[in-house]
Design an enzyme around this catalytic site. Sequence first.
Site, PDB file in Angstrom:
ATOM      1  NE  ARG A  14    -103.438  83.129  90.048  1.00 49.33           N
ATOM      2  CZ  ARG A  14    -103.326  83.157  88.708  1.00 49.33           C
ATOM      3  NH1 ARG A  14    -103.854  84.158  88.008  1.00 49.33           N
ATOM      4  NH2 ARG A  14    -102.736  82.169  88.052  1.00 49.33           N
ATOM      5  CD  GLU A 144     -99.401  87.161  81.274  1.00 46.23           C
ATOM      6  OE1 GLU A 144    -100.589  87.525  81.238  1.00 46.23           O
ATOM      7  OE2 GLU A 144     -98.462  87.893  81.644  1.00 46.23           O
TER       8      GLU A 144
END
Length: 505
Positions: A14, A144
């Site tokens: 990923r 994030e």
Amino acid sequence: MEKRKIEIMDTTLRDGEQTSGVSFPSAEKLTIAKLLLEELNVDRIEVASARVSEGEFQAVKAITDWANLNGYIERVEMLTFVDGGKSIDWMLNAGAKVQNLLTKGSLNHLTHQLKKTPEQHFSEIKEVVDLAENAGIKTNVYLEDWSNGMHNSPEYVFQFLDFLVTLPLERILLPDTLGVLTPSETYNYFSQITLKYPTVHFDFHAHNDYDLSVANVMESIKAGAKGLHLTVNGMGERAGNAPMASVVAVINDFFKDKVEIQVKETALYSTSKLIEAFSGVRIPSNKPVVGDNVFTQTAGIHADGDNKNNLYFNNLMPERFGRKRKYALGKTSGKANIEKNLQELGLKLNDEDLKKVTQRIIELGDQKELVTKEDLPYIISDVLDSNLYQEKIIIESYVLTHSKGLKPSTTVALKIDDQYIQEHAQGDGQFDAFMNALKKIYKSKGLSLPTLVDYAVRIPPGSTSDALCETIITWETEEKRFITRGLDSDQTVSAIKATQKMLNI
């Protein structure tokens, strides 16, 4: 004292695939997933982002089908988004069972990218987590830009964490998204969080923009991290992620009394080389643990010390990783390096002859020529004018053809022990056709050729099209792996010269 178990989550498929120019086809993704879980034995793998493309969906479906059949489905994870459940639908269709939900870990990202309040964001996150739970999907949550959140808006981070711990989550994932943390900051920020939420499972996801990822991972372990996100060869966006091999070696050597991991060290190198082949991203020769040169002693004094109680060894013994120590041949080699290589070839020279061969290798090194163990018989024969090395196999002649619309072909005339044999073959390229002709000759004599495992071509920087070209080919038999080199102004001819060396070795 009982050791703390640390999970290793590999995100090569990923985050690592975000390396510029890298895209793994479905078959390669499945092969890598199997290798990571079955051979390397990582705890979890993150294999894709939801809703990216049809090709990505098919790759994930192939992995989840295999994982379901083999009991790995709970260890396969997907990056998903706060999108009202679209990612959940995608996961259900793909057969996935664990989502890594991407949320905003800094007020800056939340305000300027999403343009939402914390309360709006939290409400939408809860909606997705509830949908996942109802669908039988487990949830981990990424914050994030968490590192910048701790820099600039720690109040928001803790407000967010206070909310997250009320949800049915498996893990909270804390990324240094832009690779901006120093080791001391990593320890400080992680400690604040693990002290406030001692029962929560926190993962650390490091990036390597300042080449601090391994140091930061070490500090996160000290501060109580229960999981680490790594990539094979440190692949990833920009400067990449924390590298698997380095972190595993660091944990096993510097944290062995306090923490434990289940990754198999012996599989690190083979995994690394497969990812190199599939991605096309070359491993730097000096990359710790997996680089070509990291177990190569160049200085003669080091080889001499190795003969005298291993004076230049550290704990990173190559055998741990399925590798062997090498002794380079060049202008700094000295007699000890050459003796080490001669031992491996089963050869022995007297002191006077050894001095002559050493001097010749030093001269070649001054000319920037690379000398390998396999070159030694040639050099010894040349310097000592001996019959130690005789070419028993000679490529007498060949014709190479390449025409538009027709397959390349080669006719080869080979002399083996004074027997002259000729064959013709086609191939995907001139060198492939040449190798196919050789295989025919060898098959007719009941012999087989080594496997070609790597082929590299280089010319001096700044050269023109008429430059000398060096072809470096790595071969492998059941017993060993070795390298031969050829030099010529024509690329295919230089490869043929390298191949003739191989035939005689």
